[in-house]
Scaffold this motif. Structure first.
Motif, PDB file in Angstrom:
ATOM      1  N   THR A 151       0.830  -1.216   0.000  1.00 32.91           N
ATOM      2  CA  THR A 151       0.000   0.000   0.000  1.00 32.91           C
ATOM      3  C   THR A 151       0.859   1.258   0.000  1.00 32.91           C
ATOM      4  OG1 THR A 151      -0.107   0.122   2.429  1.00 32.91           O
ATOM      5  CG2 THR A 151      -1.811  -1.191   1.304  1.00 32.91           C
ATOM      6  N   LEU A 152       2.207   1.081   0.168  1.00 33.04           N
ATOM      7  CA  LEU A 152       3.109   2.239   0.289  1.00 33.04           C
ATOM      8  C   LEU A 152       3.792   2.589  -1.038  1.00 33.04           C
ATOM      9  CD1 LEU A 152       4.780   1.330   3.722  1.00 33.04           C
ATOM     10  CD2 LEU A 152       2.900   2.909   3.320  1.00 33.04           C
ATOM     11  N   SER A 153       3.211   2.133  -2.149  1.00 32.28           N
ATOM     12  CA  SER A 153       3.703   2.462  -3.503  1.00 32.28           C
ATOM     13  C   SER A 153       5.182   2.138  -3.678  1.00 32.28           C
ATOM     14  CB  SER A 153       3.489   3.957  -3.806  1.00 32.28           C
ATOM     15  OG  SER A 153       2.172   4.339  -3.505  1.00 32.28           O
ATOM     16  N   PRO A 154       5.554   0.838  -3.553  1.00 31.75           N
ATOM     17  CA  PRO A 154       6.963   0.494  -3.768  1.00 31.75           C
ATOM     18  C   PRO A 154       7.389   0.706  -5.219  1.00 31.75           C
ATOM     19  CG  PRO A 154       5.623  -1.502  -3.470  1.00 31.75           C
ATOM     20  CD  PRO A 154       4.723  -0.345  -3.233  1.00 31.75           C
ATOM     21  N   VAL A 155       8.599   1.144  -5.439  1.00 26.23           N
ATOM     22  CA  VAL A 155       9.164   1.328  -6.781  1.00 26.23           C
ATOM     23  C   VAL A 155      10.338   0.364  -6.910  1.00 26.23           C
ATOM     24  CG1 VAL A 155      10.300   2.960  -8.353  1.00 26.23           C
ATOM     25  CG2 VAL A 155       8.509   3.761  -6.778  1.00 26.23           C
ATOM     26  N   ASN A 156      10.324  -0.465  -7.926  1.00 30.39           N
ATOM     27  CA  ASN A 156      11.349  -1.501  -8.139  1.00 30.39           C
ATOM     28  C   ASN A 156      11.516  -2.370  -6.891  1.00 30.39           C
ATOM     29  OD1 ASN A 156      11.885  -0.508 -10.717  1.00 30.39           O
ATOM     30  ND2 ASN A 156      13.385   0.959  -9.926  1.00 30.39           N
ATOM     31  N   GLY A 157      10.373  -2.677  -6.249  1.00 30.20           N
ATOM     32  CA  GLY A 157      10.383  -3.575  -5.093  1.00 30.20           C
ATOM     33  C   GLY A 157      10.849  -2.949  -3.793  1.00 30.20           C
ATOM     34  N   ALA A 203       8.064   4.835   4.226  1.00 28.86           N
ATOM     35  CA  ALA A 203       8.200   3.894   5.341  1.00 28.86           C
ATOM     36  C   ALA A 203       7.986   4.608   6.678  1.00 28.86           C
ATOM     37  CB  ALA A 203       9.583   3.244   5.313  1.00 28.86           C
ATOM     38  N   LYS A 204       8.471   5.861   6.742  1.00 34.87           N
ATOM     39  CA  LYS A 204       8.341   6.636   7.977  1.00 34.87           C
ATOM     40  C   LYS A 204       6.867   6.841   8.338  1.00 34.87           C
ATOM     41  CE  LYS A 204       9.373  11.151  10.011  1.00 34.87           C
ATOM     42  NZ  LYS A 204       9.955  12.484   9.824  1.00 34.87           N
TER      43      LYS A 204
END
Length: 535
Positions: A454-460, A467-468
């Protein structure tokens, strides 16, 4: 013509040079403090002169408590072996002072032989007479714990005037003598009998001015339920508060210090944590011994200075010919006013003065005309010692500590909690999963993964900012979260992949459950994909 002036000035700029702290303390005491003590009869009023053994001896732990509080069992628990002269029972069994010390052979040394041995720090105890010396022994045995510390077992404290008289010696005064010289005083209480008898109250008051050395152990705590234990702890703190007049709360350790099974195991974790804290405190004694001796010498020097002012003031007021007895009574009665005057004239703290009532009683037996007038040279020498030489020794104390950083008590019960899976905290908190093949974080990873995506990861990977936002929801302070980030960001790229994110959440959970975070990430918590493959 003024060569003495130049020498004195140089002396103040160039303090004494010492090779070791022990050697420095001995030399300073003999050359600078002892002359002042002898000139003003300090030893007749307060404490006997110190000897070389007082500065060279190992740290000592003094155990004090009412009968059947487990003092002897406590020593047996620490040593993990019996010692000569040991008797344990529910009735008053230990009727002697037993100094448990290291020796190559097991055996007992009687008190009269002890006080003539210059290598032992007990020579000045001969002042208490045969009634005491017949009740004083040294138990020697080869034990690794005793290579670092010595332990003094004391008779169980009774109640009532009759028992106090029947001892035949001043019990409180003997304990006060030991209190001045030991490194730690442990007061033991039985969870079943918290009443502080008259004699125990008198003993605790005799330990005044040594509150920094006192620790309290609430023993046999496994024999009562948790709810009762809370009440007993509260009652003990209330009782101690009435006798020990200090602004700080005395540290109380709760547990059962013997090797029997716990009767009520509900508070096992609490007992283990308390035992570890007490063991750490005792283990630190060899490392801090030099500092303690230095501190005690400073305390003694301050008292000796005040004593000199009191004695010289009394001498000054005494008439040379007529009315000596009446003047003596008058001066003793107005000693409180003399204290106040000395306090104002010399800017001395009220806490440095000896007990007024005790001083008045002691003065009755002395001829005040035989006291010495004020000799400023002796006082200046002590002031010079406190201002210059002590600072030099402080530097040496720190140097000795850094040269021997691992100087702790070893052996006996101190080793027991370090063996295998029975070390404190093993398999708990950050240690959870230490013996498991699977990565312990994998159990909750599916739940952490849901949050991760849900935190919109980019390239995993998720950024530090994203994260904060999630990590601060734990409400842990930034200093803690910063440490968790440092442990979880294994590749140090400022971002977290799914395994690192799961690890960060696992560490947050560990902290929220009340456990401490590790300073370095344990091998079993490193994500499988980040582990180095053995060559």
């Amino acid at each position: 013509m003024f060569s003495w002036l130049g020498t004195d000035d140089r002396r103040k700029k160039d303090p004494e040079v010492f090779q070791t702290v022990s050697e420095g303390l001995k030399k300073l005491y003999k050359t600078k403090l002892l002359p002042l003590e002898e000139h003003y009869k300090f030893h007749e009023f307060h404490s006997p002169a110190l000897e070389d053994a007082d500065f060279d001896n190992k740290p000592m732990v003094l155990l004090v408590g009412q009968y059947s509080t487990g003092k002897t069992s406590f020593i047996r628990y620490l040593l993990e072996q019996d010692f000569p002269g040991m008797r344990i029972g529910p009735e008053p069994t230990t009727d002697s002072f037993i100094a448990v010390m290291h020796g190559t052979m097991e055996g007992l040394i009687p008190g009269n032989a002890l006080v003539v041995d210059p290598k032992k720090p007990f020579r000045k105890l001969n002042a208490f007479g045969n009634a005491f010396l017949n009740r004083f022994v040294c138990a020697q045995l080869p034990n690794p714990v005793l290579e670092s510390i010595s332990v003094i077992d004391t008779p169980g404290i009774l109640s009532g005037e009759k028992q106090r008289i029947s001892r035949g010696y001043d019990f409180a005064a003997v304990l006060e003598w030991f209190a001045e010289r030991v490194d730690r005083i442990i007061l033991l209480f039985d969870a079943h009998k918290l009443d502080i008898s008259d004699e125990f109250s008198e003993v605790i008051k005799a330990l005044k001015n040594h509150e920094d050395k006192i620790r309290v152990v609430l023993n046999k705590a496994d024999q009562i339920e948790t709810q009762q234990l809370m009440r007993v702890y509260g009652a003990l703190m209330w009782s101690l508060g009435k006798i020990v007049n200090t602004p700080e709360v005395i540290r109380v350790y709760i547990g059962s210090f013997w090797s029997h099974p716990l009767l009520i195991p509900d508070n096992r974790k609490l007992f283990e944590a308390e035992e570890q804290d007490l063991f750490k405190d005792i283990q630190s004694l060899p490392r801090n011994a030099a500092l303690r001796k230095l501190n005690d010498l400073i305390k003694r020097a301050r008292l000796a200075k005040v004593h000199a002012y009191i004695i010289s003031s009394l001498k000054k007021e005494m008439p040379s010919v007529f009315g000596k007895e009446n003047k003596k009574k008058e001066l003793i009665n107005s000693l409180g006013e003399i204290y106040s005057r000395i306090e104002r004239e010399h800017q001395i703290s009220p806490g440095d003065f000896p007990n007024l009532k005790k001083m008045q009683e002691q003065l009755q037996a002395h001829d005040l005309n035989k006291f010495q007038p004020l000799k400023m040279k002796l006082l200046d020498t002590v002031d010079d010692m406190l201002a210059h030489d002590i600072a030099q020794l402080m530097v040496l104390v720190r140097q000795e500590e850094t040269q021997r950083p691992n100087q702790v008590v070893k052996g006996g019960a101190f080793e027991g909690t370090m063996n295998g899976p029975f070390g404190h905290g093993y398999g708990e908190g950050a240690g959870e999963g230490i013996d498991e093949v699977e990565w312990v974080v994998a159990r909750d990873k599916p739940m952490y993964d849901e949050i991760f995506y849900t935190l919109s990861p980019v390239n995993g990977k998720v950024t530090g900012a994203n994260a904060k936002k999630e990590m601060v929801k734990s409400k842990l302070p930034n200093t803690v979260l910063g440490k968790i980030w440092k442990l979880a960001d294994i590749d140090k790229d400022g971002m977290l992949d799914d395994e690192e994110f799961a690890l960060a959440n696992h560490l947050i959970k560990v902290k929220l459950e009340g456990h401490e975070l590790p300073s370095e990430l344990p091998a079993h918590l490193v994500p499988p994909s980040k582990r180095k493959i053995p060559e």
